[in-house]
Scaffold this motif. Structure first.
Motif, mmCIF file in Angstrom:
data_model
loop_
_atom_site.group_PDB
_atom_site.id
_atom_site.type_symbol
_atom_site.label_atom_id
_atom_site.label_comp_id
_atom_site.label_asym_id
_atom_site.label_seq_id
_atom_site.Cartn_x
_atom_site.Cartn_y
_atom_site.Cartn_z
ATOM 1 N N ILE A 110 1.131 -1.221 -0.037
ATOM 2 C CA ILE A 110 -0.408 -0.116 0.339
ATOM 3 C C ILE A 110 0.453 0.625 -0.177
ATOM 4 O O ILE A 110 0.950 2.367 -1.070
ATOM 5 N N LEU A 111 1.923 1.236 0.569
ATOM 6 C CA LEU A 111 2.951 1.881 1.335
ATOM 7 C C LEU A 111 3.541 3.048 -0.134
ATOM 8 O O LEU A 111 3.362 3.526 -1.232
ATOM 9 N N LEU A 117 1.722 7.454 -5.948
ATOM 10 C CA LEU A 117 1.177 8.472 -6.389
ATOM 11 C C LEU A 117 1.341 10.077 -5.570
ATOM 12 O O LEU A 117 1.163 11.285 -5.981
ATOM 13 N N TYR A 118 1.829 10.109 -4.781
ATOM 14 C CA TYR A 118 2.190 11.434 -3.818
ATOM 15 C C TYR A 118 3.366 11.294 -3.590
ATOM 16 O O TYR A 118 3.673 11.173 -2.247
ATOM 17 N N PRO A 119 4.022 11.769 -3.680
ATOM 18 C CA PRO A 119 5.532 11.299 -3.643
ATOM 19 C C PRO A 119 5.697 12.394 -2.713
ATOM 20 O O PRO A 119 6.877 12.767 -1.691
ATOM 21 N N MET A 120 4.924 13.607 -2.535
ATOM 22 C CA MET A 120 5.690 14.564 -1.287
ATOM 23 C C MET A 120 4.373 14.349 0.462
ATOM 24 O O MET A 120 4.892 15.285 1.036
ATOM 25 N N GLY A 287 -3.864 13.784 3.227
ATOM 26 C CA GLY A 287 -3.290 12.708 3.025
ATOM 27 C C GLY A 287 -3.211 12.072 3.650
ATOM 28 O O GLY A 287 -3.494 10.795 3.150
ATOM 29 N N ALA A 288 -4.376 12.114 4.886
ATOM 30 C CA ALA A 288 -4.707 10.532 5.368
ATOM 31 C C ALA A 288 -6.021 10.327 4.436
ATOM 32 O O ALA A 288 -6.390 9.217 4.723
ATOM 33 N N ARG A 290 -6.493 10.551 1.018
ATOM 34 C CA ARG A 290 -5.908 9.804 0.008
ATOM 35 C C ARG A 290 -5.423 8.474 0.405
ATOM 36 O O ARG A 290 -5.779 7.971 -0.477
ATOM 37 N N PHE A 291 -4.950 8.447 1.681
ATOM 38 C CA PHE A 291 -4.384 7.278 2.110
ATOM 39 C C PHE A 291 -5.293 6.303 1.982
ATOM 40 O O PHE A 291 -5.540 4.582 1.887
ATOM 41 N N LEU A 292 -6.568 6.375 2.875
ATOM 42 C CA LEU A 292 -7.967 5.608 3.003
ATOM 43 C C LEU A 292 -8.570 5.247 1.321
ATOM 44 O O LEU A 292 -8.685 3.742 1.369
ATOM 45 N N LYS A 293 -8.923 6.288 1.048
ATOM 46 C CA LYS A 293 -8.897 5.569 -0.343
ATOM 47 C C LYS A 293 -8.348 5.086 -1.404
ATOM 48 O O LYS A 293 -9.391 4.224 -2.031
ATOM 49 N N LEU A 294 -6.853 5.111 -1.584
ATOM 50 C CA LEU A 294 -6.256 4.680 -1.878
ATOM 51 C C LEU A 294 -6.911 2.755 -1.785
ATOM 52 O O LEU A 294 -6.429 1.346 -2.368
#
Length: 305
Positions: A110-111, A117-120, A287-288, A290-294
């Motif tokens: 996942i990471l 997708l979100y390198p920043m 950020g959190a 986006r992580f959950l959606k991924l």
């Protein structure tokens, strides 16, 4: 009272130490002590119980912590939302707490995808058992949790995203090879020396539910050890110490290589859900979120049913 005092109080409460809190806040220890003393004087109540080794919350301190933690977290969220940290040159991050199985066998993929997708985006990973993961999310010490059980947690929302099978693993010896060929019912496991995951582990909790459903009470098991690390359990089983119940995810390599044998916990696959958990009383950071959606995109529940 002011925000600096509340920040100092929360940090001391969580680290059980004035010196550690001072280091974390980039303050001197006398400054932190002064903040706490001023807060206690204003509220007219002793908030911390100090001894030679550590600091504990008093009953009044425990009540204040619930409010103070929310104030500190909401302030941080406001700063992140309006870019104050970026203006100060700080990069905001979110915290993921994960229990052993999702942390070791799901989170790395996942990471890797998330970073591509979100390198920043920056994040912090905390690994503990399922019970503590839920505690961290409930107390807002973590934004998102990944856990192998839906343990009760105040304000927590549990969203299943992965279906994992629990299996019995045994040494790959003639004794157990014969049992596998005979296809006998699982009652025999009650008489075998058993290695289980630690108390608080989602794997252990769900395993006990499945055994009870199969008519095998926990009190009948010959438990010889409780072990946190599934890698240690696999090696111990392979060496002949006993049998265990593990996640199929964590046991896959040992089963495939022939180090251990795998037995199903029932005629039908004995599964448990892996959950993403968050505190529903707080809005997730960008950020959190986006992580959950991924997670949902990578592991759509509908495709597993």
């Amino acid at each position: 009272m002011n925000l600096k005092q509340l920040e100092a109080f929360v940090e001391v409460a969580e680290k059980n130490s004035f010196s550690k809190a001072a280091k974390s806040l980039y303050l001197t220890q006398p400054t932190v002590s002064a903040h706490i003393s001023a807060l206690e004087k204003e509220l007219g109540s002793r908030l911390l119980i100090r001894n030679t080794k550590e600091v504990e919350l008093s009953e009044s301190g425990k009540r204040l912590y619930e409010y103070a933690k929310q104030i500190v977290l909401l302030t941080a969220q406001i700063e992140q939302e309006f870019g104050k940290k970026e203006k100060r040159g700080e990069k905001p991050y979110f915290t993921i707490a994960a229990s052993t199985v999702p942390a070791q066998y799901l989170l790395p993929n996942i990471l890797m995808r998330f970073r591509s997708l979100y390198p920043m985006e920056q994040f912090r990973i905390l690994e503990s058992d399922s019970a503590r993961v839920v505690e961290k999310v409930a107390a807002r010490r973590a934004d998102i949790g990944l856990t192998g059980t839906d343990a009760a947690g105040k304000y927590c929302e549990f969203v299943p995203f992965y279906e994992d099978e629990l299996i019995v693993i045994t040494p790959n010896s003639v004794k157990y090879q014969n049992r596998k060929q005979s296809g006998s019912a699982l009652e025999w496991i009650a008489g075998e020396p058993m290695l289980l995951r630690e108390e608080g582990s989602g794997t252990r909790k769900e395993a006990m539910k499945l055994l009870q459903r199969a008519g095998i009470e926990e009190s009948k098991l010959q438990v010889i050890a409780s072990i946190e690390n599934p890698e240690t359990i696999k090696r111990s089983v392979a060496s002949g110490m006993g049998i265990s119940i593990l996640s199929a995810l964590s046991a896959q390599d040992a089963v495939s290589s022939g180090q251990v044998l795998a037995f199903s916990l029932g005629e039908e696959r004995s599964t448990r859900e892996i959950y993403a958990v968050y505190n529903k009383n707080f809005q997730l950071s960008a950020g959190a979120s986006r992580f959950l959606k991924l997670i949902h995109k990578m592991y759509p529940v509908s495709e597993q049913k």
